[in-house]
Motif scaffolding. Structure first.
Motif, PDB file in Angstrom:
ATOM      1  N   ALA A 125     -51.340  56.114 -18.747  1.00 50.85           N
ATOM      2  CA  ALA A 125     -51.518  57.573 -18.856  1.00 50.85           C
ATOM      3  C   ALA A 125     -52.847  58.012 -18.260  1.00 50.85           C
ATOM      4  O   ALA A 125     -52.924  59.030 -17.573  1.00 50.85           O
ATOM      5  N   LEU A 126     -53.902  57.241 -18.530  1.00 61.84           N
ATOM      6  CA  LEU A 126     -55.225  57.630 -18.039  1.00 61.84           C
ATOM      7  C   LEU A 126     -55.457  57.199 -16.594  1.00 61.84           C
ATOM      8  O   LEU A 126     -56.261  57.793 -15.890  1.00 61.84           O
ATOM      9  N   GLY A 127     -54.766  56.155 -16.188  1.00 65.18           N
ATOM     10  CA  GLY A 127     -55.079  55.489 -14.928  1.00 65.18           C
ATOM     11  C   GLY A 127     -56.117  54.414 -15.214  1.00 65.18           C
ATOM     12  O   GLY A 127     -57.022  54.618 -16.038  1.00 65.18           O
ATOM     13  N   ALA A 128     -55.986  53.278 -14.551  1.00 67.36           N
ATOM     14  CA  ALA A 128     -56.877  52.150 -14.853  1.00 67.36           C
ATOM     15  C   ALA A 128     -58.338  52.515 -14.587  1.00 67.36           C
ATOM     16  O   ALA A 128     -59.243  52.085 -15.297  1.00 67.36           O
ATOM     17  N   GLU A 129     -58.546  53.352 -13.580  1.00 70.69           N
ATOM     18  CA  GLU A 129     -59.922  53.701 -13.219  1.00 70.69           C
ATOM     19  C   GLU A 129     -60.599  54.507 -14.333  1.00 70.69           C
ATOM     20  O   GLU A 129     -61.722  54.212 -14.733  1.00 70.69           O
ATOM     21  N   GLU A 130     -59.884  55.511 -14.817  1.00 68.72           N
ATOM     22  CA  GLU A 130     -60.429  56.338 -15.892  1.00 68.72           C
ATOM     23  C   GLU A 130     -60.576  55.513 -17.174  1.00 68.72           C
ATOM     24  O   GLU A 130     -61.580  55.629 -17.876  1.00 68.72           O
TER      25      GLU A 130
END
Ligand code: HEM
Ligand code: SF4
Lengths: 565, 178
Positions: free
Chosen positions: A257-262
């Motif tokens: 949901a957040l994205g791995a980067e975030e």
């Protein structure tokens, strides 16, 4: 192998007392079943279809022979004479009385064992490479780190009631044998350009109903920071993981949901606060733990042994076993032996008390008193001399643990399924057995070559069906048991999730379905090409087409169409 | 309507308690709910909505729901004589991280109370992350629950109660079983 000190002993002893009192309070109704449930789960006690099941922790799959004998004792005294190895390198007993469970824990404590956090929404037993410390392709032995994580995660006060279960796997070799990509956290012990040791940090992998491959959030984390970084990941997850829907509560959903980067950014922000704090690991602590994993007193041996070579040349059965069940060792003159717990006719991973005692004796005599569990549900004697291999083979054969099928079609990973598990949609053990019977011919299996066939009785994926080259999933359709087939899944360095080939099949059809999949492979394969590579080259279409091209007898007789779709 | 718990565990003893916890009932809003006299622990939403009136009231407590972050109290922490964290269900573990962050990141040093579904078998963990007061669920025997604080005498890892991990605290050595 790690040995308890007074602190480990004390903590486990206090746990036994705490649990004994919890059971007492449950039996006297001071605790409701709802209140007791998470408590017993954090002690590995599940209510199953027929009885309680107890899952005992085998940290990173390592066992002493005293511990193996304790399993035999538990099997005889408290169960029906056998136990079951799991894909999480643990052992389960299926016929346990609630009243006796505290006594079992007390007995386990005498051999430095417990069932702490083998279930429930907490940090579970950390798993690792079954060939750790001996594998020819090892970069760094992951076991000291696995033990450090075991201690850190045991009764971690902040993370005992997470949104969902949480699994960590750690690998230190070229070849990932710990399925790190499908764990909530996967750790690769690596060296950077300066030769310093650290971790590649993967998060958000997992199987279950939404299979996801983990993402790297840090390419290199110096080893000293392992625990503070883990703490940061867990704190972010504990606060932000979904709790409204248990199917969406795993960290993989949050990371997606957040994205791995975030997600990684939030972890770094959290970590900034605790980095370099007292939980930072010290060289002394690493050395203290590492001293338990120093190599055993190996003899200086030649890379080859005359007697061994002669037996190998003369005895086809022995040679086959060597080919499949014996792995290269980093020390000259030694080999790692895999004992196949996958004999046709026996549920995959099931072992009797007599076999457990036998394995313990054998390990004492030939492998420095140590045994390991693989996540494919087999056993390992990690340090056998080449000159002893023939004797070991003969002994193991007599016990039904020498089927030369490691990595082959009948080395099936299989969950307990409908025979035991109350969550199952369908049986899985009889499917494994029917397939094993049909393809019992070893020459055929050797010809097919390496292939992973994994079976789960429901979408929870305890049998790793998503990462099987062939995956079988039990599904429920109008109250009857059906099986959905996927192909192209793989574990290890090139982890991939299998693709479903089409409508599901009845139990009776399954052996023929597998036969048809193999037919396509055998016809289409390039020389030396493995099943998985053929699937990846051709895609699933030709397999799908052929499997569904003509009806497969169902064995059902009450007027159903012989064809399933 | 305020709910009053007469006894709580505080500093490892059962003591009587004269605080009441304000929980919004159906139909009540944070803006309009009237705050009873006496020592009240108000929801954070009420504190936000009625800060102007509440600012001068002393003593006063606030409680955070489990989906809140400790950080929301950053600016106001000095106002409170008591901070509580609600456990809507004992299996909801978010309150542990809230408490940890209140104590460590925000350096809160006053009473930190666990309220809601607070049961014996969680108390050991709760005290480790920084709770020093426990409003044990009313239908449970609070003297029995007190025993939960002493389930373990040792711990491996750091938390609020123990700043030094076992490996830095003691000299560890395997004990022979032979
Ligand atoms: C017999 C009773 C068992 C029960 C009730 C049970 C329960 C579950 C549940 C509910 C899940 C899904 C978790 C999720 O996706 O959120 C799950 C996943 C899993 N279980 Fe089990 N399980 C059992 C036995 C086993 C056994 C015998 C093994 C090993 C052979 C095992 C290994 C796993 C693995 C590897 C997963 C997938 C984890 C992932 O998603 O990454 N379980 N189990
Ligand atoms: S996959 Fe399903 S049936 Fe199999 S053990 Fe797991 S929960 Fe039970």
């Amino acid at each position: 192998m790690y040995r308890y000190d007074q602190y480990d002993h004390q903590i486990v002893k206090e746990r036994v007392a705490q649990y004994r009192d919890q059971v007492r309070r449950r039996l006297s109704d001071e605790l409701t079943e709802e209140e007791f449930l998470p408590l017993r789960l954090q002690n590995g006690l599940y209510m199953q279809r027929h009885a309680y099941m107890l899952r005992i922790a085998v940290p990173y799959g390592m066992l002493s022979t005293a511990q193996v004998r304790m399993f035999a004792h538990i099997a005889r005294t408290y169960d029906r004479g056998y136990g079951h190895f799991t894909t999480r390198q643990n052992i389960q007993f299926n016929w346990i009385n609630l009243e006796q469970s505290p006594d079992i824990l007390a007995e386990l404590a005498t051999v430095e064992m417990h069932a702490i956090q083998t279930s429930g929404n907490c940090i579970r037993n950390t798993t690792s490479d079954e060939l750790a410390g001996v594998a020819a392709d090892e970069i760094i032995d992951p076991r000291p780190y696995a033990e450090i994580i075991r201690e850190w995660s045991t009764f971690h006060p902040e993370f005992a009631f997470l949104p969902r279960k949480f699994k960590i796997a750690i690998s230190g070799s070229e070849q990932d044998r710990a399925a790190t990509a499908v764990h909530d956290i996967g750790l690769h012990v690596v060296k950077n350009a300066e030769g310093e040791v650290g971790f590649r940090f993967l998060v958000g992998g997992g199987m279950g109903r939404t299979p996801i491959i983990g993402s790297v959030i840090r390419e290199f984390l110096p080893w000293q920071h392992a625990l503070t970084y883990l703490e940061a990941v867990l704190r972010v997850y504990n606060q932000h993981g979904r709790r409204d829907n248990k199917y969406k509560a795993r960290i993989k959903i949050l990371v997606k949901a957040l994205g791995a980067e975030e997600f990684g950014r939030q972890v770094e922000a959290e970590w900034a606060d605790i980095k370099d704090g007292p939980a930072t690991l010290t060289v002394e602590e690493l050395q203290r733990i590492a001293q338990y994993f120093v190599p055993p007193p190996y003899e200086t041996l030649a890379a080859s042994d005359v007697g061994f070579e002669a037996h190998k040349a003369e005895n086809k059965g022995f040679a086959n076993w060597l080919l499949r069940n014996v792995k290269a060792h980093k020390v000259s003159g030694y080999a790692a032996v895999i004992l196949s717990v996958k004999k046709t006719g026996v549920p995959p991973g099931d072992i009797t008390a007599a076999q457990l005692d036998f394995v313990a004796d054998l390990a004492d005599q030939y492998s420095f008193g140590e045994v390991r569990i693989t996540h494919e549900q087999n056993l390992v004697l990690a340090d056998v001399k080449l000159s002893d291999l023939f004797t070991v083979w003969q002994a193991v054969k007599a016990q039904g643990l020498a089927t030369p099928n490691i990595g082959l079609l009948t080395d099936i990973i299989c969950c307990p399924g409908g025979d035991f598990c109350s969550l199952a949609n369908a049986k899985s053990i009889p499917i494994a057995q029917a397939i094993a019977e049909k393809f019992d011919n070893l020459d055929f299996q050797h010809d097919i070559g390496e292939i992973e066939l994994n079976i789960s009785g429901c979408i929870n994926a305890c049998g790793h069906h998503h990462v099987g080259n062939i995956g079988i999933l039990g599904v429920d359709k109008d109250g009857s048991e059906w099986y959905q087939v996927s192909i192209g899944g793989a574990q290890g360095n090139n982890t991939s999730i299998g693709k479903i080939i089409g409508p599901s099949f009845s139990a009776q059809q399954m052996p023929v379905v597998i036969e048809r999949l193999l037919d396509v492979y055998v016809k289409q394969r390039h020389e030396e090409e493995l099943f998985i590579d053929t699937v990846q080259r051709l895609g699933i279409a030709p397999f799908k087409e052929y499997v569904y091209a003509s009806p497969i007898p169902t064995g059902y007789t009450h007027g159903e169409d012989a064809c399933v779709y | 309507m305020p709910v009053s718990t007469n006894e709580i565990i505080k500093n490892r003893a059962v003591v009587s308690d004269d605080w009441s916890v304000l929980r919004l009932q159906e139909g009540e809003t944070a803006e309009s709910v009237s705050i009873p006299a006496g020592k009240v622990i108000v929801p954070f939403s009420v504190w936000q909505a009625q800060r102007a009136q509440l600012q001068d009231r002393k003593p006063i407590g606030v409680w955070l729901s489990s989906d809140a972050q400790a950080d929301v109290l950053k600016e106001d922490l000095a106002h409170f004589d008591l901070v509580a964290v609600d456990f809507p269900k004992f299996t909801d573990g978010r309150g542990y991280s809230i408490a940890y962050n209140l104590r460590t990141r925000l350096a809160y040093s006053g009473e930190l109370r666990a309220i809601g579904d607070v049961l014996r078998d969680q108390l050991f963990y709760m005290q480790r992350v920084g709770f020093d007061a426990f409003a044990v669920r009313a239908d449970k025997n609070i003297h029995d629950a007190l025993k939960g604080l002493t389930d373990f005498t040792e711990k491996y890892q750091t938390s609020w109660d123990e700043k030094t991990p076992l490996f830095r605290r003691v000299n560890r050595q395997a004990v022979s079983q032979d």
